[in-house]
Design an enzyme around this catalytic site. Sequence first.
Site, mmCIF file in Angstrom:
data_model
loop_
_atom_site.group_PDB
_atom_site.id
_atom_site.type_symbol
_atom_site.label_atom_id
_atom_site.label_comp_id
_atom_site.label_asym_id
_atom_site.label_seq_id
_atom_site.Cartn_x
_atom_site.Cartn_y
_atom_site.Cartn_z
ATOM 1 N N HIS A 134 0.813 -1.219 0.000
ATOM 2 C CA HIS A 134 0.000 0.000 0.000
ATOM 3 C C HIS A 134 0.848 1.271 0.000
ATOM 4 C CE1 HIS A 134 0.421 -0.179 4.516
ATOM 5 N NE2 HIS A 134 0.419 1.133 4.371
ATOM 6 N N ASP A 155 0.088 -7.618 1.394
ATOM 7 C CA ASP A 155 0.555 -6.239 1.519
ATOM 8 C C ASP A 155 2.083 -6.162 1.551
ATOM 9 O OD1 ASP A 155 0.203 -3.495 1.623
ATOM 10 O OD2 ASP A 155 0.122 -3.425 3.808
ATOM 11 N N GLY A 165 3.446 6.564 7.882
ATOM 12 C CA GLY A 165 4.858 6.727 7.536
ATOM 13 C C GLY A 165 5.709 5.585 8.058
ATOM 14 N N ASN A 166 5.237 4.905 9.112
ATOM 15 C CA ASN A 166 5.928 3.713 9.618
ATOM 16 C C ASN A 166 5.678 2.494 8.726
ATOM 17 O OD1 ASN A 166 5.634 4.906 12.852
ATOM 18 N ND2 ASN A 166 7.509 3.863 12.232
ATOM 19 N N SER A 167 4.616 2.548 7.930
ATOM 20 C CA SER A 167 4.251 1.394 7.112
ATOM 21 C C SER A 167 5.421 0.936 6.249
ATOM 22 C CB SER A 167 3.072 1.736 6.201
ATOM 23 O OG SER A 167 1.907 1.925 6.950
ATOM 24 N N LEU A 174 -8.121 -24.554 -1.544
ATOM 25 C CA LEU A 174 -8.967 -25.737 -1.393
ATOM 26 C C LEU A 174 -10.257 -25.636 -2.193
ATOM 27 C CD1 LEU A 174 -8.742 -26.677 2.409
ATOM 28 C CD2 LEU A 174 -7.735 -27.879 0.459
ATOM 29 N N GLY A 175 -10.763 -24.431 -2.369
ATOM 30 C CA GLY A 175 -12.030 -24.275 -3.072
ATOM 31 C C GLY A 175 -13.223 -24.509 -2.178
ATOM 32 N N VAL A 176 -13.212 -23.876 -1.004
ATOM 33 C CA VAL A 176 -14.325 -23.998 -0.064
ATOM 34 C C VAL A 176 -14.687 -22.619 0.475
ATOM 35 C CG1 VAL A 176 -13.760 -26.349 0.672
ATOM 36 C CG2 VAL A 176 -12.772 -24.404 1.904
ATOM 37 N N VAL A 177 -15.901 -22.499 0.956
ATOM 38 C CA VAL A 177 -16.330 -21.341 1.729
ATOM 39 C C VAL A 177 -16.505 -21.824 3.158
ATOM 40 C CG1 VAL A 177 -18.126 -19.616 2.092
ATOM 41 C CG2 VAL A 177 -17.471 -20.264 -0.231
ATOM 42 N N ILE A 178 -15.870 -21.144 4.105
ATOM 43 C CA ILE A 178 -15.903 -21.585 5.498
ATOM 44 C C ILE A 178 -16.516 -20.517 6.388
ATOM 45 C CG2 ILE A 178 -13.903 -23.120 5.271
ATOM 46 C CD1 ILE A 178 -12.205 -20.869 6.523
#
Length: 477
Positions: free
Chosen positions: A117, A147, A218-220, A275-279
């Site tokens: 970012h 990020d 600014g620390n990012s 994996l192809g799942v919704v958890i």
Amino acid sequence: MSYKKTSLWVGSCIALLVLILPAAQAQLPDFTALVEESAPAVVNISTRQAISTASPQTSFHGLPDLEGLPPIFREFFERNLPMPRDPRGNKGRQREAQSLGSGFIISADGYVLTNNHVIADADEIIVRLADRSELQAKLVGADPRTDVALLKIEGKNLPTVKLGQSKNLKVGEWVLAIGSPFGFDHSVTAGIVSAKGRNLPNDSYVPFIQTDVAINPGNSGGPLFNLEGEVVGINSQIFTRSGGFMGLSFAIPMEVALDVSNQLKSSGKVDRGWLGVVIQEVNKDLAESFGLEKPAGALVAQVLENGPAAKGGLQVGDVILSLNDHPIVMSADLPHLVGAVKPGETAKLLVMREGSRKTLKIKVGALPSEGEEMAVAGSQGQVSKSNRLGMTVVDLTAEQKKAIDLQSGVVIQDVHDGAAAMIGLRPGDVITHLNNQVIDSAKTFTKIAEDLPNNRSVSMRVLRQGRASFITFKLAN
């Protein structure tokens, strides 16, 4: 008390303080050597981006004439005020937007780590070294999901940091940050590790290090050091309601950052396991419904067709308890564990299915770049009412099943007063499971609903706008 006794008492106190103070000071860390050794490898990062704005020489739609303001105020207004199109046709001008962040050099030939970012959408990236010299950086690659960004500057024998591992950190251990908060280069702040493995919303692939080190804009992208002078994390986020530091800061573990940077360096992109799942999270009621002793694990609410999980035998309603012997305490633990598995490798999953533990071995796939949404169409078909739950359901048509990739289920046609209304169900929701049983028709739904137990948590799997989740409820006598 006599003067002589008073003098003896004062002398004893002074002697005691002379003994205590050095001992107390010995318990506090001395960061001076660490800073002297590591600070030269910490850099300031600024970016430039050309942005089209309306001409400040015109004043329209109630916006102020900015030209007469001092430069610092003019830049503030240009940056924050909405600039609509000039109705007189002026095309405006180009200006440069700058952002400030931090980074650190990880190799003597000029590779620099920072946050994505910090450099996102930049047309030019400038790295300022400790000796105040400025170098233009090339973006090697960036990974928005973690990020992390890797930059390259031209140089030889550049100062570098020592790299460590966050897995050796202990909660309560001292850590130190060096960065450029608000543009103040090489500012040093210290604190302790508050927690490890924190999962934040919209950051599924990073088990963050939480600290109370003062981190500000600014620390990012700057380094987080342990007392050995090793970088154990990249300072990335803060939790704030004021815009400033409030005692909660989060760093990306160095193991995650190095894995990402190595992939960016070798191929320019990052491959993750999938994996192809919704958890979803397992709460107390769901744990009771699925026969678990305590709320833990990741409940599989949806299995994508032809995905790795479907091919490996994972089913809707399974609760994933561990992956490769790493326990899943919270559902958010699963994504970064799966993401760390290389695509093509086999992962061992321990799941709870119908009250029994079962081990599955699944060949992990590669995480797609973009997800796909499924939509639920309108409903028609055979109608069946369940007065006990307070809703009317109908069978899914063949076209609807194909559209939402389902073999069975019923869709809610109407919601009356009762349990359905209380738990937030609404017309258009699709129900595929009730009380851990598959719903293949409206008739089956009605029969299962009639036999539901009283005063015990009952689970129901619901699809809404293509997203599946389990909900729980209790029926009174």
